[in-house]
Design an enzyme around this catalytic site. Structure first.
Site, PDB file in Angstrom:
ATOM      1  N   GLY A  10      33.293  36.960  43.370  1.00  0.00           N
ATOM      2  CA  GLY A  10      34.949  36.018  42.605  1.00  0.00           C
ATOM      3  C   GLY A  10      34.996  35.151  43.622  1.00  0.00           C
ATOM      4  O   GLY A  10      35.233  34.064  43.187  1.00  0.00           O
ATOM      5  N   ASN A  85      37.829  39.154  46.768  1.00  0.00           N
ATOM      6  CA  ASN A  85      38.733  38.414  45.938  1.00  0.00           C
ATOM      7  C   ASN A  85      38.871  38.720  44.689  1.00  0.00           C
ATOM      8  O   ASN A  85      39.592  38.207  43.929  1.00  0.00           O
ATOM      9  CB  ASN A  85      38.068  37.235  46.271  1.00  0.00           C
ATOM     10  CG  ASN A  85      38.944  36.181  45.926  1.00  0.00           C
ATOM     11  OD1 ASN A  85      39.865  35.343  45.301  1.00  0.00           O
ATOM     12  ND2 ASN A  85      38.000  35.563  45.149  1.00  0.00           N
ATOM     13  N   SER A 137      48.075  39.800  46.822  1.00  0.00           N
ATOM     14  CA  SER A 137      49.801  38.855  46.079  1.00  0.00           C
ATOM     15  C   SER A 137      50.808  40.009  46.821  1.00  0.00           C
ATOM     16  O   SER A 137      50.658  40.378  47.370  1.00  0.00           O
ATOM     17  CB  SER A 137      49.064  39.372  44.336  1.00  0.00           C
ATOM     18  OG  SER A 137      50.428  38.743  44.405  1.00  0.00           O
ATOM     19  N   TYR A 150      50.041  44.720  37.489  1.00  0.00           N
ATOM     20  CA  TYR A 150      49.355  43.995  38.346  1.00  0.00           C
ATOM     21  C   TYR A 150      49.310  44.178  39.542  1.00  0.00           C
ATOM     22  O   TYR A 150      49.125  44.205  40.835  1.00  0.00           O
ATOM     23  CB  TYR A 150      49.612  42.127  37.975  1.00  0.00           C
ATOM     24  CG  TYR A 150      48.565  40.785  39.046  1.00  0.00           C
ATOM     25  CD1 TYR A 150      47.339  41.345  38.988  1.00  0.00           C
ATOM     26  CD2 TYR A 150      49.494  40.516  39.397  1.00  0.00           C
ATOM     27  CE1 TYR A 150      47.036  39.989  40.616  1.00  0.00           C
ATOM     28  CE2 TYR A 150      49.472  39.291  40.503  1.00  0.00           C
ATOM     29  CZ  TYR A 150      47.922  39.454  40.536  1.00  0.00           C
ATOM     30  OH  TYR A 150      47.071  38.842  41.448  1.00  0.00           O
TER      31      TYR A 150
HETATM   32  P1  NAD Z   1      40.154  32.989  39.430  1.00  0.00           P
HETATM   33  O1  NAD Z   1      40.110  33.397  37.982  1.00  0.00           O
HETATM   34  O2  NAD Z   1      39.858  31.584  39.328  1.00  0.00           O
HETATM   35  O3  NAD Z   1      39.653  34.385  40.471  1.00  0.00           O
HETATM   36  C1  NAD Z   1      39.100  35.130  39.493  1.00  0.00           C
HETATM   37  C2  NAD Z   1      37.537  35.909  39.939  1.00  0.00           C
HETATM   38  O4  NAD Z   1      37.198  37.127  39.727  1.00  0.00           O
HETATM   39  C3  NAD Z   1      36.651  34.411  39.228  1.00  0.00           C
HETATM   40  O5  NAD Z   1      36.191  34.341  39.744  1.00  0.00           O
HETATM   41  C4  NAD Z   1      37.125  35.958  38.468  1.00  0.00           C
HETATM   42  O6  NAD Z   1      35.377  36.077  37.925  1.00  0.00           O
HETATM   43  C5  NAD Z   1      36.074  37.265  39.426  1.00  0.00           C
HETATM   44  N1  NAD Z   1      36.625  38.681  38.569  1.00  0.00           N
HETATM   45  C6  NAD Z   1      36.948  38.993  37.006  1.00  0.00           C
HETATM   46  N2  NAD Z   1      36.914  40.257  36.752  1.00  0.00           N
HETATM   47  C7  NAD Z   1      35.620  39.941  37.798  1.00  0.00           C
HETATM   48  C8  NAD Z   1      34.305  41.435  37.820  1.00  0.00           C
HETATM   49  N3  NAD Z   1      35.042  41.912  36.762  1.00  0.00           N
HETATM   50  N4  NAD Z   1      33.231  41.340  38.665  1.00  0.00           N
HETATM   51  C9  NAD Z   1      33.361  40.656  39.329  1.00  0.00           C
HETATM   52  N5  NAD Z   1      34.356  39.305  39.694  1.00  0.00           N
HETATM   53  C10 NAD Z   1      34.915  39.381  38.328  1.00  0.00           C
HETATM   54  O7  NAD Z   1      41.618  32.812  40.009  1.00  0.00           O
HETATM   55  P2  NAD Z   1      42.103  32.918  42.038  1.00  0.00           P
HETATM   56  O8  NAD Z   1      44.009  32.744  41.924  1.00  0.00           O
HETATM   57  O9  NAD Z   1      40.925  32.432  42.790  1.00  0.00           O
HETATM   58  O10 NAD Z   1      42.466  34.879  41.899  1.00  0.00           O
HETATM   59  C11 NAD Z   1      41.960  35.105  43.227  1.00  0.00           C
HETATM   60  C12 NAD Z   1      41.878  36.663  43.301  1.00  0.00           C
HETATM   61  O11 NAD Z   1      43.132  36.091  43.621  1.00  0.00           O
HETATM   62  C13 NAD Z   1      42.352  37.536  42.705  1.00  0.00           C
HETATM   63  O12 NAD Z   1      42.743  38.703  43.374  1.00  0.00           O
HETATM   64  C14 NAD Z   1      43.987  37.261  42.539  1.00  0.00           C
HETATM   65  O13 NAD Z   1      45.500  38.890  41.954  1.00  0.00           O
HETATM   66  C15 NAD Z   1      44.377  36.522  43.956  1.00  0.00           C
HETATM   67  N6  NAD Z   1      45.824  35.736  43.910  1.00  0.00           N
HETATM   68  C16 NAD Z   1      46.022  34.644  42.476  1.00  0.00           C
HETATM   69  C17 NAD Z   1      47.114  34.384  43.509  1.00  0.00           C
HETATM   70  C18 NAD Z   1      47.298  32.852  42.012  1.00  0.00           C
HETATM   71  O14 NAD Z   1      48.546  32.258  42.003  1.00  0.00           O
HETATM   72  N7  NAD Z   1      46.231  32.040  41.864  1.00  0.00           N
HETATM   73  C19 NAD Z   1      48.285  34.985  43.762  1.00  0.00           C
HETATM   74  C20 NAD Z   1      48.283  35.944  44.256  1.00  0.00           C
HETATM   75  C21 NAD Z   1      47.135  36.336  44.775  1.00  0.00           C
END
Ligand code: NAD
Length: 241
Positions: A10, A85, A137, A150
């Site tokens: 991702g 990620n 997370s 989640y």
């Molecule tokens: P984001 O939506 O930009 O990133 C998620 C990524 O995962 C995207 O690039 C998406 O295309 C990819 N993805 C989703 N389904 C997929 C699949 N089936 N196969 C391959 N790739 C796939 O959001 P983000 O905030 O950058 O999230 C990244 C990570 O961080 C996630 O695991 C999320 O749970 C975690 N996270 C985010 C936050 C936040 O506040 N943004 C907080 C805690 C954890």
């Protein structure tokens, strides 16, 4: 100096893209993995000096097997750092969430992370060296109403981190979780402004984190931190830790 490869799932967006940039700054050749965000992955690739893009749906066994095959064939079976990620969030109270969404979230966040480790760790075991960083997370540690599924997936990832760290220590492979709090990405842009203000009140630093602030910690775990394994590193402005 041997070229080292970091694979970020991702990696085209948000926190993943920040990890790609920080690992590139640290000198890695970066594998920017994506599923559907091809344009964003290509744009990021155009800005990094030494990288490749690689497609695959982590919610399916075939999608991860295809990533494994490309790494084996085109990159000499080398992954020095794996950042798991890719993930999705599900925002629904238990009584209105449906089973399809439950399954999709489990398949991407839990099975995807587990199976990616199962396949890619093989390359690291052969080399007797590697780093695996799972993005979990704060919601895996702190209960958050509407995020039961989640939260379950992220708690599962943290447990997987601890077990994998023990199993893989004999091969000099370090496994850690980075658990972000509220980070400014597409995932959190959907939160209504009023609710964001309520969330900020629970964060001692009083603001959202930036993706780069997570990328920095991932870079540290990828390049330093030689005595850290099986740990959950919280990056959340002080809201939990
Ligand atoms: P984001 O939506 O930009 O990133 C998620 C990524 O995962 C995207 O690039 C998406 O295309 C990819 N993805 C989703 N389904 C997929 C699949 N089936 N196969 C391959 N790739 C796939 O959001 P983000 O905030 O950058 O999230 C990244 C990570 O961080 C996630 O695991 C999320 O749970 C975690 N996270 C985010 C936050 C936040 O506040 N943004 C907080 C805690 C954890």
């Amino acid at each position: 100096m041997e070229e080292k490869i970091a694979l970020v799932t991702g990696g085209g967006t948000g926190i993943g893209a920040a990890c790609c940039r920080s690992l590139s700054d640290a000198g890695f050749k970066v594998g920017i993995h994506y599923n559907s965000s091809k344009v964003k992955a290509e744009e990021l690739a155009a800005s990094l000096p030494n990288c490749f893009i690689i497609q695959g749906d982590v919610s399916t066994v075939e999608g991860i097997d295809s990533v494994y095959d490309v790494i084996k064939k085109d990159h000499n079976g080398q992954v020095d750092v794996l950042v798991n990620n890719a993930g999705i969030a599900l925002d629904n109270p238990i009584f209105s969430a449906n089973l399809d969404d439950f399954q999709k979230t489990m398949d991407i966040n839990v099975r995807g992370t587990w199976y990616m480790i199962k396949r890619i760790a093989r390359f690291m075991i052969r080399k007797k060296s590697g780093r695996i960083i799972n993005i979990s997370s704060v919601i895996g540690s702190v209960p958050n109403p509407t995020q039961s599924v989640y939260g379950m997936t992220k708690a599962a990832i943290d447990n997987l981190t601890k077990v994998a760290a023990i199993e893989l220590a004999q091969y000099n492979i370090l496994v850690n979780s980075v658990a972000p709090g509220f980070i400014d990405t597409d995932m959190t842009k959907k939160i209504p402004e009023e609710l964001q203000k309520e969330i900020f009140k629970k964060i001692p630093l009083g603001r959202m984190g930036q993706p780069e602030e997570v990328g920095d910690v991932v870079k540290f775990l990828a390049t330093s931190g030689t005595y850290i394994t099986g740990s959950i590193i919280h990056v959340n402005g002080g809201m939990y830790g």
